[in-house]
Motif scaffolding. Structure first.
Motif, PDB file in Angstrom:
ATOM      1  N   ARG A   1      -3.283  12.245   9.929  1.00  0.00           N
ATOM      2  CA  ARG A   1      -3.952  10.958  10.446  1.00  0.00           C
ATOM      3  C   ARG A   1      -3.682   9.746   9.849  1.00  0.00           C
ATOM      4  O   ARG A   1      -3.161   8.721  10.282  1.00  0.00           O
ATOM      5  N   ALA A   2      -3.341  10.073   8.580  1.00  0.00           N
ATOM      6  CA  ALA A   2      -2.887   8.785   7.566  1.00  0.00           C
ATOM      7  C   ALA A   2      -1.612   8.352   7.978  1.00  0.00           C
ATOM      8  O   ALA A   2      -1.310   7.028   7.933  1.00  0.00           O
ATOM      9  N   SER A   3      -0.658   9.303   8.260  1.00  0.00           N
ATOM     10  CA  SER A   3       0.836   8.877   8.475  1.00  0.00           C
ATOM     11  C   SER A   3       0.640   8.174   9.864  1.00  0.00           C
ATOM     12  O   SER A   3       1.743   7.208  10.120  1.00  0.00           O
ATOM     13  N   LEU A   4      -0.087   8.531  10.623  1.00  0.00           N
ATOM     14  CA  LEU A   4      -0.144   7.546  12.074  1.00  0.00           C
ATOM     15  C   LEU A   4      -0.434   6.306  11.806  1.00  0.00           C
ATOM     16  O   LEU A   4       0.024   5.211  12.642  1.00  0.00           O
ATOM     17  N   GLY A   5      -1.177   5.682  10.624  1.00  0.00           N
ATOM     18  CA  GLY A   5      -1.486   4.488  10.131  1.00  0.00           C
ATOM     19  C   GLY A   5      -0.515   4.131   9.243  1.00  0.00           C
ATOM     20  O   GLY A   5      -0.877   2.945   8.653  1.00  0.00           O
ATOM     21  N   ASN A   6       0.564   4.743   9.076  1.00  0.00           N
ATOM     22  CA  ASN A   6       1.735   4.130   8.074  1.00  0.00           C
ATOM     23  C   ASN A   6       1.342   4.132   6.708  1.00  0.00           C
ATOM     24  O   ASN A   6       1.592   3.326   5.860  1.00  0.00           O
ATOM     25  N   HIS A   7       0.272   5.172   6.359  1.00  0.00           N
ATOM     26  CA  HIS A   7      -0.286   5.092   4.938  1.00  0.00           C
ATOM     27  C   HIS A   7       0.673   6.105   4.195  1.00  0.00           C
ATOM     28  O   HIS A   7       0.461   7.259   4.770  1.00  0.00           O
ATOM     29  N   THR A   8       1.342   5.869   3.254  1.00  0.00           N
ATOM     30  CA  THR A   8       2.254   7.082   2.729  1.00  0.00           C
ATOM     31  C   THR A   8       1.553   7.943   1.587  1.00  0.00           C
ATOM     32  O   THR A   8       1.966   8.740   1.101  1.00  0.00           O
ATOM     33  N   THR A   9       0.227   7.232   1.010  1.00  0.00           N
ATOM     34  CA  THR A   9      -0.373   7.949   0.143  1.00  0.00           C
ATOM     35  C   THR A   9      -1.990   8.288   0.705  1.00  0.00           C
ATOM     36  O   THR A   9      -2.545   7.150   1.395  1.00  0.00           O
ATOM     37  N   LEU A  10      -2.591   9.256   0.096  1.00  0.00           N
ATOM     38  CA  LEU A  10      -4.034   9.392   0.541  1.00  0.00           C
ATOM     39  C   LEU A  10      -4.952   8.225  -0.295  1.00  0.00           C
ATOM     40  O   LEU A  10      -6.028   7.891   0.098  1.00  0.00           O
ATOM     41  N   GLY A  11      -4.441   7.731  -1.207  1.00  0.00           N
ATOM     42  CA  GLY A  11      -5.082   6.738  -2.019  1.00  0.00           C
ATOM     43  C   GLY A  11      -5.333   5.319  -1.116  1.00  0.00           C
ATOM     44  O   GLY A  11      -6.063   4.844  -0.872  1.00  0.00           O
ATOM     45  N   SER A  12      -4.135   5.108  -0.619  1.00  0.00           N
ATOM     46  CA  SER A  12      -4.252   3.718   0.339  1.00  0.00           C
ATOM     47  C   SER A  12      -5.034   4.081   1.624  1.00  0.00           C
ATOM     48  O   SER A  12      -5.698   3.153   2.049  1.00  0.00           O
ATOM     49  N   TYR A  13      -5.045   5.339   1.962  1.00  0.00           N
ATOM     50  CA  TYR A  13      -5.868   5.602   3.272  1.00  0.00           C
ATOM     51  C   TYR A  13      -7.081   5.511   2.859  1.00  0.00           C
ATOM     52  O   TYR A  13      -8.045   5.245   3.589  1.00  0.00           O
ATOM     53  N   LEU A  14      -7.750   6.138   1.657  1.00  0.00           N
ATOM     54  CA  LEU A  14      -9.045   5.932   1.273  1.00  0.00           C
ATOM     55  C   LEU A  14      -9.371   4.675   1.174  1.00  0.00           C
ATOM     56  O   LEU A  14     -10.515   4.450   1.729  1.00  0.00           O
ATOM     57  N   ASP A  15      -8.543   3.750   0.702  1.00  0.00           N
ATOM     58  CA  ASP A  15      -8.963   2.157   0.832  1.00  0.00           C
ATOM     59  C   ASP A  15      -9.125   1.681   2.041  1.00  0.00           C
ATOM     60  O   ASP A  15     -10.412   1.083   2.252  1.00  0.00           O
ATOM     61  N   PHE A  16      -8.311   2.148   3.153  1.00  0.00           N
ATOM     62  CA  PHE A  16      -8.393   1.500   4.265  1.00  0.00           C
ATOM     63  C   PHE A  16      -9.732   2.336   5.067  1.00  0.00           C
ATOM     64  O   PHE A  16     -10.557   1.655   5.819  1.00  0.00           O
ATOM     65  N   LEU A  17     -10.179   3.371   4.630  1.00  0.00           N
ATOM     66  CA  LEU A  17     -11.304   4.223   5.266  1.00  0.00           C
ATOM     67  C   LEU A  17     -12.680   3.455   4.669  1.00  0.00           C
ATOM     68  O   LEU A  17     -13.382   3.326   5.564  1.00  0.00           O
ATOM     69  N   LYS A  18     -12.737   2.981   3.624  1.00  0.00           N
ATOM     70  CA  LYS A  18     -13.681   2.285   3.129  1.00  0.00           C
ATOM     71  C   LYS A  18     -13.979   0.853   3.588  1.00  0.00           C
ATOM     72  O   LYS A  18     -15.232   0.595   3.841  1.00  0.00           O
ATOM     73  N   VAL A  19     -13.341   0.351   4.277  1.00  0.00           N
ATOM     74  CA  VAL A  19     -13.509  -0.980   5.018  1.00  0.00           C
ATOM     75  C   VAL A  19     -13.222  -0.844   6.615  1.00  0.00           C
ATOM     76  O   VAL A  19     -13.358  -1.743   7.044  1.00  0.00           O
ATOM     77  N   THR A  20     -13.163   0.464   6.932  1.00  0.00           N
ATOM     78  CA  THR A  20     -12.912   0.706   8.375  1.00  0.00           C
ATOM     79  C   THR A  20     -13.626   1.932   9.156  1.00  0.00           C
ATOM     80  O   THR A  20     -13.288   3.112   9.041  1.00  0.00           O
ATOM     81  N   PRO A  21     -14.994   1.424   9.283  1.00  0.00           N
ATOM     82  CA  PRO A  21     -15.815   2.604   9.846  1.00  0.00           C
ATOM     83  C   PRO A  21     -15.450   3.537  10.976  1.00  0.00           C
ATOM     84  O   PRO A  21     -15.436   4.442  11.008  1.00  0.00           O
ATOM     85  N   GLU A  22     -14.760   2.757  11.939  1.00  0.00           N
ATOM     86  CA  GLU A  22     -14.447   3.206  12.995  1.00  0.00           C
ATOM     87  C   GLU A  22     -13.104   4.169  12.781  1.00  0.00           C
ATOM     88  O   GLU A  22     -13.163   5.409  13.371  1.00  0.00           O
ATOM     89  N   GLU A  23     -12.154   4.061  11.703  1.00  0.00           N
ATOM     90  CA  GLU A  23     -11.357   5.167  11.279  1.00  0.00           C
ATOM     91  C   GLU A  23     -12.191   6.479  10.602  1.00  0.00           C
ATOM     92  O   GLU A  23     -11.716   7.620  10.751  1.00  0.00           O
TER      93      GLU A  23
END
Length: 1018
Positions: free
Chosen positions: A197-219
């Protein structure tokens, strides 16, 4: 690696060698593993690897499966450690699932192919279900993934630790923002799906994806749905469903009491295929004495979107692969390309959202199906769910699990009904409460907040693997029951035998509801005291009844202090033994404690009255809203009634259409049979080529003509070696594929045979698109040989014909010259006066013979000239032809007062001009010669009829007797010897028309005239 029977002779070495640039060979014992080389396991051996060498061992002659892939993977993990890479591509069964676990434990990498795109998806499915697969990829993407993994192997360990930390935070984030809790799911499965799922949003690490999740409830919601595994199908594992149909359902039905409902629970139903499959099997059994049985199938899942689809009961046409045709026709309605469950099945199904982790089970079930769901859960959660499923089963009820799931925690309570397909029978009638298994659902507007301490956190705080065993053993040895509850008396954790002190008749996690009355009174008083004083309290000699005995119980309650939790209590029950008491406890006085219990109840009652008053006010407000909603519902219901009538009409139309579809389907089956039989009986060779110039199929007749093999299917045409050089027709195939059209060519094979090759496009009728080409081979070797013979004979005939023409011309020329001299001599003799009458008669005879001889020579020349003129054709104008003939016959036309009428609809024709003039001349001349006493009237017509030019010449002459019509076309076939002529005119006309592929028809009546119709091809 293949898992083959020892008796099966594999040709994989030969097949792979054709498609691989690498060296492919069969492995031998002690062979050193080298790069850029493929080693294949022999069919009758196990293969292992040690110190980079392959070792083979014989398979024993046993019937059990030979798990060659597991064997090799286990040795690979041991030999290569974290450098081991295992890949599961395709196959039946579960071989490899154990081996990949070993590879992962050694720190290696595991890849599996997507089961949905492989022909045999069982092995990759089972591998993925273990949770140890790192990546699910198509084969084309695997080399890049492996290269990337090898290049980054040094950072893998560090990255893995960071990933596990981040995934734990992500799971907590999902738990906070949704009702879903994935804490006890297998980490590799959750990690793999999160990374995808993270790769679909071009997130190379889970850390960056976690930051994205914290500000994006829809994700967060989208990721939670990604974790929900909704993979199912109709009659998955047909042998298992066959056992249920033949053994399980008949046993359940026979044991039902009169009027008892048949209840089934399908947990994790996804989109409803499995629940519908069970419903169909039950419907098949509901005949005779079972016809009135009410069936309720509770199909539950945590995925609300999947339940919406399941509730519609509509499935696409692909289900026809799994549902037998008879059942498909009997229990489904065809709607376009989809199938809808018939009401007889749909009414059995009750779809509901249900969380196996949080919600209580459905109870008193005759059968529970929970397949391929537990494999995604960690052992702790599996134990809880298994206990929950056992609680929901009636005695003699059946439990149906997935083929990779083992009910080890509850196996002592089960009887194995079918080992391979994991079907079990419940042996237990009394269900004991196990607090480790369940938690109650969180109701809205409840009077308390649930404990913040989850059972998972409690397990984490106790170093589960060791402390669990210690506590259980202590509780057993010291004969006590310890229960941890929150301030609302909700059970968090328990150790010891619950059946000795608690009532099992009602399922609840509220401890006060599960205690016998004396214990419940004592617990109520002491728990409130302990919460207020924050001190330990205890009470002895509480009498309860156990069977026929009265037992004295000691109850102690102690506050527990954990970080973030101030209202937990440790409740301990033990049998009171005064001799071993270290410290005297207050003795239970039932009257005193009952009085105190009443006081507590009065306080709670006052509090409840206040809250009830508040709730009543809320209810009044809600009631007004509900009244408004009710009016809207009544209006909507009226609209639905109207819509229902319309739908009934539409349904009748659909029934009619469905009947037509059934007829069409039958016709298609018959057409398909006809095509298959034609294809099988076709002696000519046919090849079917796709757009990539690959051989897709060939007819049986092809094998006899060109040496093709079954293994050639799928290979590019240019790579196939046969006795026909395909490169000679490659350009033709490409033209046909790109531009359409048909190309025919004759080629000679290496063995001297000739084939006519016709290349035509392969058209899909539905889209009218060209998706390939069909190459048809016709063996024309005999035809070619015959053509060669005919060509030689034609040359001989042409030479003979040329010689004859020369002979005719030379003969006619050579004979006419002396004939002229004879005629001159006879003419001079005619001028001499002769007195001898006999001599005069002889002279007349000579004159007549000479004239006939000249006519004969002239006719021979004319016939030869006609034969030559047939070849030369041109556009001929009928007006010119008739004008020329009238000019030639001007004297005869004038003398006989002949009237020629022209009615020409067609004036131009491609034909030999001289020959057409000869035909018209003969017909007009004959009409004048064979006239009656009246003046001749000749009508000439032309018109087009189908593919012919028609010329008609009609006269009012003497006519021809019916029996003599055929004779007039014979050479010298004169009917009237007293009228001048030679008898070759109509013979020549017939010869010209026949040579042109035409026809001449004569209609005649004596005394009225004749009509000649000539048909010439346009």
């Amino acid at each position: 690696m293949q898992h083959l029977s020892p008796d099966f002779k594999s040709r994989m070495v030969e097949l792979l060698a054709k498609h691989s640039k690498l060296k492919v060979e069969q492995a031998e014992n002690g062979m050193t593993v080298r790069s850029n080389q493929v080693y294949l396991i022999p069919n009758d051996k196990f293969m292992t690897i040690q110190d980079h060498k392959l070792y083979l061992s014989a398979k024993e002659k046993i019937k059990s499966p030979h798990l060659t892939i597991n064997t090799f993977f286990n040795s690979l993990a041991k030999d290569c450690g974290k450098k081991a890479i295992g890949i599961i591509l395709s196959g039946l069964g579960s071989d490899g699932s154990e081996g990949i676990e070993t590879i992962k434990m050694a720190g290696g990498m595991v890849i599996a192919r997507n089961p949905e795109t492989t022909e045999f998806g069982s092995m990759p499915s089972k591998a993925i279900a273990t949770g140890f697969v790192d990546l699910v990829l198509e084969p084309i993407a695997m080399p890049d993934a492996i290269e990337n993994y090898v290049n980054n192997a040094e950072n893998a360990t560090i990255q893995q630790a960071e990933d596990e930390k981040n995934i734990a935070t992500i799971i907590e984030l999902i738990k906070e923002r949704s009702p879903l809790d994935f804490s006890d799911y297998k980490l590799p499965t959750i990690l793999r799906r999160t990374k995808r799922r993270a790769s679909l949003g071009n997130h190379t690490t889970l850390g960056s994806y976690l930051d994205f999740l914290k500000v994006t409830p829809e994700e967060v919601d989208a990721l939670a749905k990604e974790f929900l595994i909704s993979v199912t199908s109709f009659f998955r594992d047909k042998e298992a469903f066959g056992f249920i149909q033949k053994k399980v359902l008949p046993d359940i039905l026979e044991k039902l009491s009169p009027g008892e409902e048949l209840k089934v629970w399908v947990a994790g139903c996804a989109t409803g295929e499995e629940a519908s499959s069970i419903a169909i099997l039950i419907a098949e059994q509901l005949t005779g004495k079972f016809s009135d049985i009410v069936v309720k199938i509770f199909a539950t899942d945590i995925d609300s979107a999947a339940l919406v689809r399941a509730g519609k009961g509509v499935y696409n046409k692909s289900i026809s692969k799994n549902v037998p045709a008879r059942l498909l026709e009997k229990y489904f309605l065809k709607e376009g390309d989809d199938y809808r469950l018939k009401p007889v099945i749909r009414k059995m199904l009750i779809f509901a959202e249900h969380d196996l982790v949080k919600n209580p089970p459905y109870c008193n079930m005759h059968m529970i199906s929970c397949r391929n769901l537990l494999i995604y859960m960690a052992p702790v959660l599996q134990k809880k769910v298994f206990a929950m499923l056992l609680f929901g089963l009636k005695k003699d009820g059946y439990l149906f699990l997935g083929s990779s799931e083992n009910p080890t925690p509850i196996i002592k309570n089960l009887e194995i009904a079918q080992k391979k397909w994991k079907i079990y029978k419940n042996l237990v009638s009394k269900r004991a409460v196990s607090f480790d298994a369940f938690s109650m659902p969180e109701f809205l507007n409840s009077k308390h907040e649930p404990s913040r301490l989850s059972r998972h956190q409690a397990s984490e705080n106790t170093n589960h693997s060791l402390s669990e065993a210690m506590h259980e053993r202590l509780a057993e040895n010291l004969d006590y029951l310890s229960i941890c509850v929150d301030e609302n008396n909700q059970v968090i954790k328990s150790y010891g035998d619950t059946t000795k002190y608690l009532l099992p008749k009602h399922f609840s996690s509220n401890l006060s509801e599960l205690l016998p009355k004396p214990l419940a009174v004592a617990f109520n008083i002491l728990s409130k005291k302990a919460l207020k004083t924050k001190e330990d309290v205890s009470l002895s000699e509480i009498k309860i009844k156990q069977g026929q005995l009265i037992v004295k119980i000691r109850l102690s309650i102690s506050p527990l202090k954990l970080k973030g939790e101030d209202h937990l209590l440790l409740v301990t029950f033990s049998e009171y033994k005064s001799a071993k008491s270290i410290q005297a406890d207050p003795v239970f006085d039932e009257k005193v404690y009952l009085d105190q219990y009443v006081v507590n109840l009065e306080e709670e009652l006052e509090e409840l009255k206040t809250k009830l008053q508040f709730s009543n006010e809320k209810l009044d407000t809600s009631n007004e809203n509900l009244q408004s909603f009710n009016e809207e519902l009544i209006s909507a219901n009226e609209e639905m009634q109207s819509t229902n009538e319309e739908m009934q009409s539409v349904n009748e139309e659909l029934h009619t259409i469905n009947g037509e579809y059934q007829v069409k389907n039958k016709e298609l089956i018959e057409i398909n049979d006809d095509l298959n039989n034609y294809f099988r009986s076709n002696i000519n060779g046919q090849l079917f080529i796709d757009n990539e110039m690959r051989l897709m199929k060939f007819s049986p007749g092809t094998v006899k003509q060109i040496n093709l093999l079954e293994t050639d299917i799928g290979r590019p045409l240019g790579n196939i070696s046969t006795n026909i050089k395909f490169e000679t027709i490659a350009d033709d195939i490409k033209k046909v594929i790109s531009n359409g059209g048909i190309i025919t060519k004759e080629i000679e094979t290496n063995n001297g045979k000739w084939y006519q090759i016709m290349t035509m496009p392969y058209l899909q009728e539905a889209t009218n698109k060209n998706t390939g080409a069909i190459i048809t081979f016709h063996d024309i070797t005999e035809l070619k040989q015959t053509q060669v013979i005919i060509a030689k004979k034609n040359k001989t005939l042409e030479r003979i014909n040329s010689d004859l023409d020369n002979f005719v011309h030379a003969t006619s020329h050579d004979l006419l010259a002396p004939l002229g001299n004879i005629e001159m001599s006879i003419d001079m003799m005619n001028k001499v006066s002769l007195s001898d009458a006999k001599l005069m008669n002889m002279l007349k005879i000579i004159n007549t013979s000479i004239k006939k001889f000249r006519v004969l020579i002239t006719n021979i020349a004319v016939i030869a000239k006609v034969e030559n003129d047939m070849i030369v054709t041109e556009m001929v104008d009928m007006e010119d032809i008739i004008n020329n003939v009238e000019w030639s016959l001007e004297n005869k036309i004038s003398e006989s007062n002949t009237n020629i009428i022209r009615k020409l609809e067609v004036t131009q024709i491609l034909f030999s001009k001289k020959n057409l003039r000869s035909i018209v001349y003969n017909l007009i001349s004959n009409a004048i010669k064979f006239r009656r006493e009246v003046a001749p009237v000749i009508t000439i017509r032309t018109w087009s009829e189908a593919e012919h030019f028609v010329l008609s010449v009609n006269d009012n002459g003497k006519g021809i007797p019916k029996g003599d019509i055929e004779q007039i076309f014979n050479i010298y076939g004169r009917l009237n010897q007293d009228i001048e002529g030679h008898g070759i005119g109509l013979y020549l006309a017939k010869k010209i028309v026949d040579a042109a592929g035409g026809n001449i028809i004569v209609e005649s009546q004596l005394g009225l005239g004749s009509t000649f119709k000539i048909y010439l091809k346009i």
